[in-house]
Motif scaffolding. Structure first.
Motif, PDB file in Angstrom:
ATOM      1  N   GLY A 150       7.780  -1.109   2.118  1.00 17.66           N
ATOM      2  CA  GLY A 150       8.036  -2.287   1.452  1.00 17.66           C
ATOM      3  C   GLY A 150       8.577  -3.146   2.711  1.00 17.66           C
ATOM      4  N   LYS A 151       9.301  -2.714   3.718  1.00 19.28           N
ATOM      5  CA  LYS A 151       9.890  -3.691   4.814  1.00 19.28           C
ATOM      6  C   LYS A 151       8.496  -3.888   5.778  1.00 19.28           C
ATOM      7  CE  LYS A 151      14.609  -1.997   4.902  1.00 19.28           C
ATOM      8  NZ  LYS A 151      15.553  -1.438   5.596  1.00 19.28           N
ATOM      9  N   MET A 152       7.775  -2.676   5.930  1.00 17.25           N
ATOM     10  CA  MET A 152       6.517  -3.124   6.805  1.00 17.25           C
ATOM     11  C   MET A 152       5.684  -3.967   6.040  1.00 17.25           C
ATOM     12  SD  MET A 152       5.604   0.924   8.221  1.00 17.25           S
ATOM     13  CE  MET A 152       5.847   1.811   6.841  1.00 17.25           C
ATOM     14  N   ARG A 153       5.507  -4.009   4.819  1.00 15.00           N
ATOM     15  CA  ARG A 153       4.574  -5.130   4.218  1.00 15.00           C
ATOM     16  C   ARG A 153       5.341  -6.409   4.294  1.00 15.00           C
ATOM     17  NH1 ARG A 153       3.641  -1.517  -1.453  1.00 15.00           N
ATOM     18  NH2 ARG A 153       1.688  -0.479  -0.835  1.00 15.00           N
ATOM     19  N   ALA A 154       6.661  -6.381   4.272  1.00 15.22           N
ATOM     20  CA  ALA A 154       7.341  -8.139   4.183  1.00 15.22           C
ATOM     21  C   ALA A 154       7.136  -8.284   5.616  1.00 15.22           C
ATOM     22  CB  ALA A 154       8.771  -7.603   4.140  1.00 15.22           C
ATOM     23  N   ARG A 155       7.303  -7.354   6.765  1.00 11.75           N
ATOM     24  CA  ARG A 155       7.022  -7.889   8.236  1.00 11.75           C
ATOM     25  C   ARG A 155       5.738  -8.433   8.665  1.00 11.75           C
ATOM     26  NH1 ARG A 155       8.735  -5.030  13.411  1.00 11.75           N
ATOM     27  NH2 ARG A 155       8.535  -7.048  14.920  1.00 11.75           N
ATOM     28  N   THR A 156       4.661  -7.604   8.017  1.00 10.63           N
ATOM     29  CA  THR A 156       3.260  -8.156   8.337  1.00 10.63           C
ATOM     30  C   THR A 156       2.838  -9.064   7.520  1.00 10.63           C
ATOM     31  OG1 THR A 156       2.261  -6.230   6.980  1.00 10.63           O
ATOM     32  CG2 THR A 156       2.972  -5.651   9.422  1.00 10.63           C
ATOM     33  N   GLY A 157       3.409  -8.919   6.273  1.00 10.43           N
ATOM     34  CA  GLY A 157       2.749  -9.901   5.196  1.00 10.43           C
ATOM     35  C   GLY A 157       1.372  -9.410   4.611  1.00 10.43           C
ATOM     36  N   LYS A 158       1.285  -8.198   4.755  1.00  7.56           N
ATOM     37  CA  LYS A 158      -0.065  -7.421   3.995  1.00  7.56           C
ATOM     38  C   LYS A 158       0.407  -6.542   3.086  1.00  7.56           C
ATOM     39  CE  LYS A 158      -2.520  -9.463   7.225  1.00  7.56           C
ATOM     40  NZ  LYS A 158      -3.460 -10.354   7.023  1.00  7.56           N
ATOM     41  N   ILE A 159      -0.533  -5.946   2.204  1.00  4.79           N
ATOM     42  CA  ILE A 159      -0.188  -5.033   0.832  1.00  4.79           C
ATOM     43  C   ILE A 159      -0.759  -4.141   1.173  1.00  4.79           C
ATOM     44  CG2 ILE A 159      -0.488  -4.960  -1.553  1.00  4.79           C
ATOM     45  CD1 ILE A 159       1.109  -7.343  -0.776  1.00  4.79           C
ATOM     46  N   SER A 160      -1.851  -3.818   1.490  1.00 10.25           N
ATOM     47  CA  SER A 160      -2.540  -2.252   1.474  1.00 10.25           C
ATOM     48  C   SER A 160      -2.077  -1.543   2.747  1.00 10.25           C
ATOM     49  CB  SER A 160      -4.006  -2.175   1.388  1.00 10.25           C
ATOM     50  OG  SER A 160      -4.491  -2.707   2.902  1.00 10.25           O
ATOM     51  N   GLU A 161      -1.896  -0.372   2.840  1.00 13.51           N
ATOM     52  CA  GLU A 161      -1.322   0.423   3.909  1.00 13.51           C
ATOM     53  C   GLU A 161      -2.382   0.167   5.018  1.00 13.51           C
ATOM     54  OE1 GLU A 161      -0.838   5.016   5.242  1.00 13.51           O
ATOM     55  OE2 GLU A 161      -1.207   4.677   3.251  1.00 13.51           O
ATOM     56  N   ALA A 162      -3.718   0.245   4.868  1.00 15.16           N
ATOM     57  CA  ALA A 162      -4.742  -0.010   5.890  1.00 15.16           C
ATOM     58  C   ALA A 162      -4.524  -1.248   6.528  1.00 15.16           C
ATOM     59  CB  ALA A 162      -6.193   0.122   5.527  1.00 15.16           C
ATOM     60  N   ASP A 163      -4.301  -2.472   5.826  1.00  9.02           N
ATOM     61  CA  ASP A 163      -3.995  -3.811   6.404  1.00  9.02           C
ATOM     62  C   ASP A 163      -2.718  -3.846   7.186  1.00  9.02           C
ATOM     63  OD1 ASP A 163      -6.308  -4.840   5.346  1.00  9.02           O
ATOM     64  OD2 ASP A 163      -5.711  -5.765   3.444  1.00  9.02           O
ATOM     65  N   VAL A 164      -1.643  -3.230   6.487  1.00  7.58           N
ATOM     66  CA  VAL A 164      -0.356  -3.221   7.377  1.00  7.58           C
ATOM     67  C   VAL A 164      -0.593  -2.451   8.589  1.00  7.58           C
ATOM     68  CG1 VAL A 164       2.095  -1.994   7.311  1.00  7.58           C
ATOM     69  CG2 VAL A 164       1.100  -3.132   5.361  1.00  7.58           C
ATOM     70  N   ARG A 165      -1.471  -1.620   8.617  1.00  7.61           N
ATOM     71  CA  ARG A 165      -1.614  -0.717   9.892  1.00  7.61           C
ATOM     72  C   ARG A 165      -2.280  -1.575  10.914  1.00  7.61           C
ATOM     73  NH1 ARG A 165      -1.170   4.376  10.534  1.00  7.61           N
ATOM     74  NH2 ARG A 165      -1.250   4.920   8.383  1.00  7.61           N
ATOM     75  N   ARG A 166      -3.296  -2.361  10.508  1.00  7.19           N
ATOM     76  CA  ARG A 166      -3.971  -3.138  11.318  1.00  7.19           C
ATOM     77  C   ARG A 166      -2.981  -4.418  11.866  1.00  7.19           C
ATOM     78  NH1 ARG A 166      -8.587  -1.934   8.221  1.00  7.19           N
ATOM     79  NH2 ARG A 166      -8.090  -3.435   6.551  1.00  7.19           N
ATOM     80  N   ALA A 167      -2.430  -4.937  10.987  1.00 13.62           N
ATOM     81  CA  ALA A 167      -1.525  -5.912  11.469  1.00 13.62           C
ATOM     82  C   ALA A 167      -0.144  -5.458  12.196  1.00 13.62           C
ATOM     83  CB  ALA A 167      -0.962  -6.538  10.246  1.00 13.62           C
ATOM     84  N   ALA A 168       0.135  -4.233  12.325  1.00 13.34           N
ATOM     85  CA  ALA A 168       1.199  -3.945  12.925  1.00 13.34           C
ATOM     86  C   ALA A 168       0.753  -3.519  14.297  1.00 13.34           C
ATOM     87  CB  ALA A 168       1.734  -2.738  12.349  1.00 13.34           C
ATOM     88  N   ALA A 169      -0.702  -3.153  14.176  1.00 14.82           N
ATOM     89  CA  ALA A 169      -1.049  -3.047  15.613  1.00 14.82           C
ATOM     90  C   ALA A 169      -1.151  -4.344  16.701  1.00 14.82           C
ATOM     91  CB  ALA A 169      -2.570  -2.475  15.835  1.00 14.82           C
ATOM     92  N   LYS A 170      -1.107  -5.333  15.914  1.00  8.48           N
ATOM     93  CA  LYS A 170      -1.129  -6.569  16.721  1.00  8.48           C
ATOM     94  C   LYS A 170       0.423  -7.151  17.172  1.00  8.48           C
ATOM     95  CE  LYS A 170      -5.483  -8.082  14.720  1.00  8.48           C
ATOM     96  NZ  LYS A 170      -5.893  -9.156  13.806  1.00  8.48           N
ATOM     97  N   LEU A 171       1.551  -6.530  16.375  1.00  3.88           N
ATOM     98  CA  LEU A 171       2.754  -6.832  16.637  1.00  3.88           C
ATOM     99  C   LEU A 171       3.517  -6.345  17.736  1.00  3.88           C
ATOM    100  CD1 LEU A 171       4.483  -5.933  13.094  1.00  3.88           C
ATOM    101  CD2 LEU A 171       3.841  -8.428  13.864  1.00  3.88           C
TER     102      LEU A 171
END
Length: 66
Positions: A43-64
């Protein structure tokens, strides 16, 4: 019977594919996301990245920045 193309998810009776719960810890994911600590919830990872699916969170986190 395993349904193809669901990536470990299952369908509810109404046909929707269910997502992982928000309280799932990063360390309990099949492949933890290295940009977040092991005790961070999905939930915190989704809030930080603004993405919902685990795959989208993973891709957005790579850019953080860590």
């Amino acid at each position: 019977m395993k349904e193809p193309g669901l990536d470990g998810r299952h369908r509810a009776k109404n046909g929707e594919i269910q997502r992982k719960r928000s309280d799932t810890l990063n360390k309990n994911l099949s492949k933890p996301i290295p940009q977040f600590s092991p005790n961070t919830t999905l939930g915190k990872m989704r809030a930080r990245t603004g993405k919902i699916s685990e795959a989208d969170v993973r891709r957005a986190a790579a850019k953080l920045k860590k």
